[in-house]
Design an enzyme around this catalytic site. Sequence first.
Site, PDB file in Angstrom:
ATOM      1  N   MET A  30      32.811  34.065  17.464  1.00 35.58           N
ATOM      2  CA  MET A  30      32.626  32.682  17.028  1.00 35.58           C
ATOM      3  C   MET A  30      33.927  31.903  17.186  1.00 35.58           C
ATOM      4  SD  MET A  30      29.824  32.743  14.011  1.00 35.58           S
ATOM      5  CE  MET A  30      30.919  33.137  12.665  1.00 35.58           C
ATOM      6  N   LEU A  33      40.258  32.494  17.754  1.00 35.73           N
ATOM      7  CA  LEU A  33      40.603  33.879  18.074  1.00 35.73           C
ATOM      8  C   LEU A  33      41.874  34.356  17.387  1.00 35.73           C
ATOM      9  CD1 LEU A  33      39.824  33.850  21.913  1.00 35.73           C
ATOM     10  CD2 LEU A  33      38.306  34.487  20.011  1.00 35.73           C
ATOM     11  N   HIS A  34      41.872  35.646  17.076  1.00 33.53           N
ATOM     12  CA  HIS A  34      43.049  36.305  16.484  1.00 33.53           C
ATOM     13  C   HIS A  34      43.145  37.709  17.086  1.00 33.53           C
ATOM     14  CE1 HIS A  34      40.094  38.443  14.087  1.00 33.53           C
ATOM     15  NE2 HIS A  34      39.631  37.290  13.619  1.00 33.53           N
ATOM     16  N   GLY A  36      42.327  40.540  16.100  1.00 33.54           N
ATOM     17  CA  GLY A  36      41.130  41.375  15.986  1.00 33.54           C
ATOM     18  C   GLY A  36      40.230  41.193  17.202  1.00 33.54           C
ATOM     19  N   HIS A  37      39.942  39.921  17.527  1.00 25.27           N
ATOM     20  CA  HIS A  37      39.122  39.635  18.718  1.00 25.27           C
ATOM     21  C   HIS A  37      39.791  40.201  19.973  1.00 25.27           C
ATOM     22  CE1 HIS A  37      38.071  35.991  16.096  1.00 25.27           C
ATOM     23  NE2 HIS A  37      36.911  36.585  16.260  1.00 25.27           N
ATOM     24  N   GLY A 147      33.451  44.651  16.110  1.00 28.48           N
ATOM     25  CA  GLY A 147      34.490  45.110  15.192  1.00 28.48           C
ATOM     26  C   GLY A 147      33.910  45.785  13.958  1.00 28.48           C
ATOM     27  N   LYS A 184      42.318  40.684   9.470  1.00 27.03           N
ATOM     28  CA  LYS A 184      42.373  39.428  10.232  1.00 27.03           C
ATOM     29  C   LYS A 184      40.986  38.814  10.262  1.00 27.03           C
ATOM     30  CE  LYS A 184      46.460  39.909  12.753  1.00 27.03           C
ATOM     31  NZ  LYS A 184      47.458  38.889  13.072  1.00 27.03           N
ATOM     32  N   SER A 185      40.935  37.527  10.027  1.00 22.22           N
ATOM     33  CA  SER A 185      39.664  36.817  10.067  1.00 22.22           C
ATOM     34  C   SER A 185      39.931  35.358  10.402  1.00 22.22           C
ATOM     35  CB  SER A 185      38.981  36.902   8.697  1.00 22.22           C
ATOM     36  OG  SER A 185      37.946  35.939   8.606  1.00 22.22           O
ATOM     37  N   SER A 186      39.032  34.765  11.170  1.00 23.42           N
ATOM     38  CA  SER A 186      39.161  33.340  11.475  1.00 23.42           C
ATOM     39  C   SER A 186      39.166  32.529  10.187  1.00 23.42           C
ATOM     40  CB  SER A 186      38.000  32.876  12.352  1.00 23.42           C
ATOM     41  OG  SER A 186      37.885  33.717  13.472  1.00 23.42           O
TER      42      SER A 186
HETATM   43  P1  AMP Z   1      33.637  36.645  14.682  1.00 19.82           P
HETATM   44  O1  AMP Z   1      34.297  35.709  15.623  1.00 19.82           O
HETATM   45  O2  AMP Z   1      34.240  36.654  13.305  1.00 19.82           O
HETATM   46  O3  AMP Z   1      32.135  36.528  14.678  1.00 19.82           O
HETATM   47  O4  AMP Z   1      33.944  38.101  15.242  1.00 19.82           O
HETATM   48  C1  AMP Z   1      33.652  38.450  16.563  1.00 19.82           C
HETATM   49  C2  AMP Z   1      33.847  39.935  16.727  1.00 19.82           C
HETATM   50  O5  AMP Z   1      35.203  40.263  16.409  1.00 19.82           O
HETATM   51  C3  AMP Z   1      32.963  40.768  15.781  1.00 19.82           C
HETATM   52  O6  AMP Z   1      32.513  41.925  16.461  1.00 19.82           O
HETATM   53  C4  AMP Z   1      33.909  41.118  14.675  1.00 19.82           C
HETATM   54  O7  AMP Z   1      33.564  42.301  13.992  1.00 19.82           O
HETATM   55  C5  AMP Z   1      35.208  41.285  15.422  1.00 19.82           C
HETATM   56  N1  AMP Z   1      36.344  41.124  14.508  1.00 19.82           N
HETATM   57  C6  AMP Z   1      36.574  40.100  13.655  1.00 19.82           C
HETATM   58  N2  AMP Z   1      37.686  40.329  12.941  1.00 19.82           N
HETATM   59  C7  AMP Z   1      38.168  41.518  13.337  1.00 19.82           C
HETATM   60  C8  AMP Z   1      39.302  42.305  12.976  1.00 19.82           C
HETATM   61  N3  AMP Z   1      40.158  41.914  12.035  1.00 19.82           N
HETATM   62  N4  AMP Z   1      39.495  43.479  13.617  1.00 19.82           N
HETATM   63  C9  AMP Z   1      38.621  43.898  14.575  1.00 19.82           C
HETATM   64  N5  AMP Z   1      37.553  43.200  14.967  1.00 19.82           N
HETATM   65  C10 AMP Z   1      37.312  42.030  14.355  1.00 19.82           C
END
Ligand code: AMP
Length: 282
Positions: A30, A33-34, A36-37, A147, A184-186
């Site tokens: 979504m 980006l950080h 984790g992505h 993730g 890490k989270s957006s």
């Molecule tokens: P999102 O943009 O939050 O929907 O996440 C997109 C993908 O990145 C999903 O598969 C998440 O599980 C993964 N993701 C988000 N945060 C992390 C993180 N801190 N470490 C590893 N993967 C992550």
Amino acid sequence: MKTIRRINELQELIDRNKRKNQTVGFVPTMGFLHAGHLSLVEQARKENDIVVMSIFVNPAQFGPGEDFEAYPRDEEHDAKLASEAGVDVLFMPNRDEMYPQNGGIQILPGAQAASLCGATRPGHFDGVLKVVLKLFNIVDPDHSYFGMKDAQQLAIIETFVRDFNLRTKIRRVPTIREEDGLAKSSRNVNLSKEERLVAPVIQKALKNGELLFHQGVPVKEIEREVANQITNNSSGLIDYVSLLAYPSLLPYTPKDKEAIIACAVKFEKTRLIDNIIMSTKG
Ligand code: AMP
């Protein structure tokens, strides 16, 4: 890196690459980006000829009163990070491209969606499966990267792929954290300064829960202890703290090989989730 906003255009590009026998790795996100992505991209890069990332804040997975509008967005910065990380194709459709009409067909996850975020965010995983199926059909990936931070989402998608014979292989990627342990989270940018300072207690409490689990402390007691540690050391309100079998997400029994301790904590403007997967003697 090529940026594409149209489904047709992406499908033509994928078809051309498939004709050359190139494998496709897919990283759905979504955006905002950080690291984790980017670790998903790194793994995808190693295992595929081309890497496709999607960025789409999926309205179908947000409930009324949730943070769809406040969800952070920065296309330009995302494109820079994605390109530097080795993404070949960045797919950024708008809402009308993804949902031009609503035919009313629903995809309903099963028992795995009854607990954790599925219980506190009704309909959330219906929306996740809807967008994931659309994206899988559009991208036709050999491998798709998810993730472990969203462990329930991952477990449900693995079941979806298995039950419906979807042709992509799901790869699990470990959670990337800040130096102080916060996952890490957006959404972390929507924490206030004070909230950001105390948020690492989430992982500390979960780690403590893991310790108690290995000491044989009963599940309910562990859940209570973890919830107390978070409430006593932050302004966060507990949405849930649950210890369950993984990936079934059924109540944990000593026969299970893996368990998850997971929580969701609400701060003023944002809700954070985290978890630890624990292997057991099974
Ligand atoms: P999102 O943009 O939050 O929907 O996440 C997109 C993908 O990145 C999903 O598969 C998440 O599980 C993964 N993701 C988000 N945060 C992390 C993180 N801190 N470490 C590893 N993967 C992550």
